[in-house]
Design a protein around this motif. Sequence first.
Motif, mmCIF file in Angstrom:
data_model
loop_
_atom_site.group_PDB
_atom_site.id
_atom_site.type_symbol
_atom_site.label_atom_id
_atom_site.label_comp_id
_atom_site.label_asym_id
_atom_site.label_seq_id
_atom_site.Cartn_x
_atom_site.Cartn_y
_atom_site.Cartn_z
ATOM 1 N N ALA A 1 29.520 75.030 18.973
ATOM 2 C CA ALA A 1 30.069 73.885 18.251
ATOM 3 C C ALA A 1 30.891 73.002 19.187
ATOM 4 N N ARG A 2 31.688 73.615 20.059
ATOM 5 C CA ARG A 2 32.504 72.840 21.001
ATOM 6 C C ARG A 2 31.630 72.155 22.039
ATOM 7 N N LEU A 3 30.625 72.868 22.552
ATOM 8 C CA LEU A 3 29.765 72.280 23.585
ATOM 9 C C LEU A 3 28.978 71.099 23.043
ATOM 10 N N TRP B 1 34.622 74.828 26.818
ATOM 11 C CA TRP B 1 34.954 76.082 26.120
ATOM 12 C C TRP B 1 35.334 77.114 27.163
ATOM 13 N N THR B 2 36.487 77.757 26.973
ATOM 14 C CA THR B 2 36.979 78.776 27.901
ATOM 15 C C THR B 2 37.337 80.021 27.119
ATOM 16 N N GLU B 3 36.935 81.171 27.634
ATOM 17 C CA GLU B 3 37.194 82.432 26.936
ATOM 18 C C GLU B 3 37.174 83.575 27.944
ATOM 19 N N TYR C 1 34.998 82.888 31.245
ATOM 20 C CA TYR C 1 33.902 81.925 31.150
ATOM 21 C C TYR C 1 34.479 80.541 30.862
ATOM 22 N N THR C 2 34.013 79.546 31.587
ATOM 23 C CA THR C 2 34.318 78.147 31.291
ATOM 24 C C THR C 2 33.002 77.389 31.255
ATOM 25 N N LEU C 3 32.642 76.891 30.081
ATOM 26 C CA LEU C 3 31.404 76.144 29.910
ATOM 27 C C LEU C 3 31.725 74.696 29.605
ATOM 28 N N SER C 4 30.979 73.794 30.236
ATOM 29 C CA SER C 4 31.215 72.361 30.054
ATOM 30 C C SER C 4 29.873 71.647 29.974
ATOM 31 N N VAL D 1 30.923 78.362 34.523
ATOM 32 C CA VAL D 1 31.651 78.907 35.678
ATOM 33 C C VAL D 1 32.245 80.239 35.240
ATOM 34 N N ILE D 2 31.855 81.309 35.942
ATOM 35 C CA ILE D 2 32.260 82.664 35.562
ATOM 36 C C ILE D 2 33.109 83.241 36.689
ATOM 37 N N ARG D 3 34.311 83.651 36.343
ATOM 38 C CA ARG D 3 35.233 84.234 37.337
ATOM 39 C C ARG D 3 35.539 85.663 36.948
ATOM 40 N N ASP D 4 35.322 86.579 37.905
ATOM 41 C CA ASP D 4 35.612 87.996 37.680
ATOM 42 C C ASP D 4 37.116 88.211 37.834
ATOM 43 N N LEU D 5 37.777 88.523 36.716
ATOM 44 C CA LEU D 5 39.223 88.723 36.720
ATOM 45 C C LEU D 5 39.616 90.183 36.911
#
Length: 376
Positions: free
Chosen positions: A175-177, A183-185, A201-204, A219-223
């Motif tokens: 819905a946000r995209l 969208w970040t989660e 996850y950050t999707l744009s 963009v996926i960052r391993d935390l």
Amino acid sequence: VGMAHVDTSGTFLVVNRHLRDIFGYEEDWFQRMRLSALAAPAFEEMVSSALESLQRGPQSTMLSEVPCIRKDGTTIWCNIRLALVTMYSTGTAYVAALVEDISEHRAAIDECRRLAAALEQAADAIAITDLNGVTCYVNAAFERLRDTQEADCVGRPLPLLHDDRDGSQAERMWARLKAGESWTERITQPHPKDRFRTEEYTLSPIRSGSGEITHYVAVIRDLTPQLRLEEQIRQRQKMEAMGTLAAGVAHDFNNLLAVIIGFTEIALEELPKDDANRANLHEVLGASSHATELVRQILSFSRQAPIELRPVFVQEVVEDALKLLRRVIPPNVEFSTMIDKGCRSILADPTAIHQIVMNLCTNAWHAMEPRGGKQA
């Protein structure tokens, strides 16, 4: 596109306005010069050779991405197409030249190459999908993170939410995209190499020049390493707090021990030497002495007192610990010892050694309960 007619030697005959605008020269300059003069010095010979080859071979040729020099000294990049033309009425031959300035096109290509290199060399995992979430591209970091190859990802849906069983999170994300928002989660999911892996996850949306959404970038960052480090810092802070608390308790306990030792020594002085209670009071003093050493260890743990190493006969410390253990541990646990009385001294903390023996034997006793056994 700039156009010109030159003779077979390359001397300009006719030039159009676009060619003059590209290079910034007036028409009289062209009348005095040859076509090769437009090229950078290192490429003049190439242009001259191309003109000569038209008379021997194919009657047209293309020179791609030739660096040329404008009147103001700036370098531009041009495609030069040459064609040999013969006038049927007179039999006179000339060369038609089409000159196209591709500097902006080349700059755009270079920019695309830089962006592609930046994507490939980025530390974060990056994936590009179409409007349906089907993967179009993944970078090298994505391949490392997922332990896969780009060929195995392209054309398949991007698995964003492994633990979203009811689909509510995915519904909010799409819905946000589709509304043109990012969208970040943070998502924690099982991983074959780690028990769990936490990723951000950050999707744009990606928009075209007209503003229309054409793709999505993830963009996926391993935390996981960062979170582990934060947990280690929190544990260290807890240990420091425990050390501070232990130091305070140790100081209070040390004051109580001073009272116990002091009154025990007074009682020993007042009792007759043949009194049976003297042995018990000596045990109290011995235990209090060990307790004092334990307090010193606690203070060392809390970094409020230095660790003192001194020459120690280990056999004496072990025998002293066993003497205390035999009075504490039930009789169904038997001790079998082989202690070399001739061992030399070592540089150590006797209280630490005493505590090690006590802990080992006490743990063994608990493991033998309720039947008991033999400790050797």
